[in-house]
Design an enzyme around this catalytic site. Structure first.
Site, PDB file in Angstrom:
ATOM      1  N   GLU A   1     -34.674  -4.036  54.458  1.00  0.00           N
ATOM      2  CA  GLU A   1     -35.414  -3.575  55.630  1.00  0.00           C
ATOM      3  C   GLU A   1     -34.637  -2.597  56.513  1.00  0.00           C
ATOM      4  OE1 GLU A   1     -36.932  -7.098  57.573  1.00  0.00           O
ATOM      5  OE2 GLU A   1     -38.285  -7.568  55.925  1.00  0.00           O
TER       6      GLU A   1
ATOM      7  N   GLU B   1     -41.354  -9.564  50.102  1.00  0.00           N
ATOM      8  CA  GLU B   1     -41.464 -10.626  51.113  1.00  0.00           C
ATOM      9  C   GLU B   1     -42.894 -10.670  51.622  1.00  0.00           C
ATOM     10  OE1 GLU B   1     -38.807 -10.637  54.501  1.00  0.00           O
ATOM     11  OE2 GLU B   1     -37.090 -10.183  53.226  1.00  0.00           O
TER      12      GLU B   1
END
Ligand code: IFM
Length: 444
Positions: free
Chosen positions: A167, A354
């Site tokens: 991320e 995710e």
């Protein structure tokens, strides 16, 4: 009910994900101090000043945790390694116990028939490197390349896939512009540098791993649907700017070697000298792209007419929300799977690396009764199934998370796990959602 694995292509992979600092227990095993330890020790940054010192004590309970991964029927376990556990000072002498731990963990997955999907960095920067400017310092690309080499010389021959950084938006924007994560800065120049250096660092790590003969290397970007709060031109502009910063900047740099003009408008004066020359490294070919998706947010113009770029303001939306106030919006995942393949990656395999939800904060009643989570996962899995039917090359879906764990600035109250973890005793108890997943993944 969750769609069954037989409703997906036979080579489609199901997995679950965790990260080092959120579960391992950082106080044990010779790991060095990280900027999350410092951030949590600063009043007001983290709920209850909680840190990852104990977390889920995965360091000593990893065998039972891998049994849970196997028994649920997952094909892949996406885990991360702590830079400070491998190199306590960020550079220099490795911590033998740390390398041994990841070595055993990888072998433990293979012994259980689980594919190890490693992420090298999931946010715990060694403090001595933070002292040198951390993500603001261009040298981080070299420090990280050295870390990559040390770690992958040890486990790179046995991992199924590897991604350098989890991320990039969180590593840079959330942590240097919004100040919500370590190092807690609110500074446009620091943000611009971190945004660029995180991608440069990714590229260097990919080069190192290719040099070691590794394959199945990827990048993991988080994406959040940005919708206008109303139909005004200003709200549409705010949503577009937010979308470009959050959802397009990083993937565009990685796959096209350009940054969106909408973002350059704000950050270009602050980028490091010669930034355009770094794209040759940033665009090092990857084998897959990971998308982390949870929610959508609504945007309008900043309330202060004199607010500098990006001059946007986030608003609460009307949809049902999870325990941390995130709207449940599976349509956003559909949008991003389309967008990623159409605008950036074409035929490259996409993994949803995710997806999951925070459950009840207070443990009143039975903490393993979590029908909302099974419904959330089912809705998002159906979106993935529909994307595949449209021809989008989605190859896997990984839930966040295996265990209730350290949810960063929110401490231990939000519970993302399929498995409940008692914060006092550290006892693991599978929730109803764990059994729902197990039923869906059962092979015929
Ligand atoms: O817990 C985090 C994880 O570390 C990164 N992705 C989002 C999760 C939920 O907030």
């Amino acid at each position: 009910m969750l769609p069954h694995r037989t409703e997906f292509p036979t080579d489609f992979l199901f997995g679950t994900a965790t990260s080092a600092y959120q579960i391992e227990g950082h106080a044990k095993g010779g790991a060095g101090r990280t900027h999350w330890d410092d951030f949590a020790a600063t009043p007001g940054n983290v709920t209850g000043a909680a840190n990852g010192a104990i977390a889920c004590d995965h360091l000593d309970r990893w065998e039972a945790d891998l049994d849970l991964v196997r028994d649920a029927g997952f094909d892949v376990y996406r885990f991360s390694t702590s830079w400070a556990r491998v190199l306590p000072d960020g550079r220099g002498t490795p911590n033998v116990a740390g390398l041994d731990f990841y070595d055993r963990l990888v072998d433990g997955m293979l012994a259980r028939g689980i594919k190890p999907a490693v992420t090298l960095y999931h946010w715990e920067l060694p403090s001595p490197l933070a002292d040198l400017g951390g993500w603001r310092n261009q040298d981080i690309a070299g420090w990280f390349a050295d870390f990559t080499e040390v770690l992958m010389r040890r486990i790179g021959d046995r991992v199924w896939s590897a991604a350098p950084i989890n991320e990039p938006w969180c590593v840079s924007w959330l942590s240097h512009f919004e100040g919500h994560h370590a190092p807690g800065l609110r500074d446009i120049r620091a943000t611009a540098r971190a945004m660029h250096h995180v991608l440069l660092t990714h590229g260097r790590a990919i080069e190192v791993m290719r040099g070691l003969g590794m394959s199945n290397l990827g990048a993991v970007c988080n994406m959040e649907y940005a919708a206008p709060i109303d139909d005004s031109a200003d709200a549409h502009r705010a949503a577009r700017v937010q979308d470009a910063i959050y959802n397009r900047f990083f993937i565009s740099g990685l796959t096209k070697g350009v940054y969106p003009d909408t973002v350059l408008q704000g950050i270009e004066p602050h980028l490091p000298h010669g930034w355009q020359d770094d794209f040759a490294t940033i665009r090092a070919p990857i084998d897959w792209i990971g998308v982390n998706y949870y929610t959508r947010k609504l945007y309008g113009p900043a309330e202060d007419p004199a607010a500098p770029w990006p001059a946007t303001c986030e608003h609460k939306g009307p949809l049902p929300k999870t325990a941390i106030g995130w709207e449940v919006y599976p349509e956003g995942l559909s949008h991003f799977l389309d967008m990623v393949a159409r605008d950036y990656t074409g035929d490259l395999p996409i993994y949803v690396t995710e997806n999951g939800m925070a459950g009840v904060v207070e443990h009143t009643g039975d903490p393993t009764h979590d029908p909302d989570r099974a419904a959330y996962l089912a809705d998002h899995m159906r979106v993935v199934k529909a994307a595949i039917a449209k021809g989008i090359p989605v190859k896997g879906y990984f839930t966040w998370s295996l265990l209730d764990n350290y949810e960063w600035a929110l401490g231990y109250a939000p519970r993302f796990g399929l498995v409940h973890v008692d914060c006092e005793t550290l006892t693991r108890t599978p929730k109803a959602s764990y059994y729902a997943v197990r039923k869906a993944l059962l092979r015929p």
